[in-house]
Write an enzyme that holds these catalytic residues in place. Structure first.
Site, mmCIF file in Angstrom:
data_model
loop_
_atom_site.group_PDB
_atom_site.id
_atom_site.type_symbol
_atom_site.label_atom_id
_atom_site.label_comp_id
_atom_site.label_asym_id
_atom_site.label_seq_id
_atom_site.Cartn_x
_atom_site.Cartn_y
_atom_site.Cartn_z
ATOM 1 N N ASP A 175 0.874 -1.159 0.000
ATOM 2 C CA ASP A 175 0.000 0.000 0.000
ATOM 3 C C ASP A 175 0.923 1.223 0.000
ATOM 4 O O ASP A 175 2.097 1.120 0.353
ATOM 5 C CB ASP A 175 -0.887 -0.033 1.251
ATOM 6 C CG ASP A 175 -1.700 1.230 1.388
ATOM 7 O OD1 ASP A 175 -2.308 1.659 0.382
ATOM 8 O OD2 ASP A 175 -1.721 1.803 2.501
ATOM 9 N N ASP A 184 0.052 5.066 0.996
ATOM 10 C CA ASP A 184 -0.066 6.000 2.130
ATOM 11 C C ASP A 184 -0.109 5.254 3.457
ATOM 12 O O ASP A 184 -0.920 4.358 3.644
ATOM 13 C CB ASP A 184 -1.333 6.848 1.978
ATOM 14 C CG ASP A 184 -1.381 7.601 0.651
ATOM 15 O OD1 ASP A 184 -0.306 7.859 0.076
ATOM 16 O OD2 ASP A 184 -2.494 7.911 0.199
HETATM 17 MG MG MG Z 1 -2.763 3.222 3.538
#
Ligand code: MG
Ligand code: ZN
Length: 191
Positions: free
Chosen positions: A11, A13
């Site tokens: 992922d 962020d």
């Molecule tokens: Mg995230």
């Protein structure tokens, strides 16, 4: 016979860079140790790719914008990823970046918690999913990893570490990508 590669799906962020809802390149700040962690995974033989929901683009399946107040557009996203690439440096370049550009009201197969982005990249890069991992800071990342048949790892470096409690029992938890990468490398599945 060439052996399939193992991949670490990340992922973006809360795993590589701080925060969430990054809508401009100036908002982008790496989490300490993230670039070195990616470089070490690549050195250990793993493909490393990013799978990120970008609902801020608010597109439908034809690329039309379906939400006029959308906070993000394709140009700004390209700037953000150019800045990410610059900050990561030569040894930590992701092998791919997959995005879900769809508005939240669009029912697609790519938005996490579905595993579509991982599955698609897995086919494209001939990945052995059984030796692969997903690292995320939200329960939806963990669920996407499970959906795609890879081992999910949760990191506490996001802005909602209590998301840990929404993950399936037994999910491995690490402070940040640095420690998660060390665990992945120790499995020796990159080669
Ligand atoms: Mg995230
Ligand atoms: Zn989507």
């Amino acid at each position: 016979m060439t052996q399939k590669r193992a991949c670490v799906f990340l992922d973006r962020d809360g795993v590589i860079n701080t925060g969430g809802l990054i809508n401009s390149a100036s908002d982008l700040k790496l989490i300490p140790g993230a670039a070195r962690a990616i470089a070490s995974l690549k050195k250990a033989g793993y493909l490393v790719g990013i799978c990120t929901n970008q609902g801020g683009l608010s597109e439908d399946f034809d690329g039309n914008v379906v939400w006029k107040q959308r906070p993000l557009n394709r140009e700004k996203l390209a700037e953000i990823h150019a800045e990410l690439s610059r900050q990561l440096g030569a040894k930590a370049q992701p092998d791919f970046i997959k995005i879900c550009p769809h508005a939240k009201k669009i029912v697609c197969t790519c938005r996490k918690p579905k595993g579509g982005m991982l599955t698609e990249a897995g086919k494209e890069f001939d990945v052995d999913m059984s030796r692969s991992f997903m690292v995320g800071d939200m329960a939806t990342d963990v669920l996407a990893g499970i959906d795609a048949g890879v081992a999910p790892l949760f990191v506490l470096s996001g802005f909602e570490p209590e998301q840990k409690d929404k993950c399936p029992a037994g999910t491995l938890v690490f402070p940040s990508l640095k420690e998660a990468a060390a665990h992945i490398i120790k499995t020796g599945q990159g080669k």
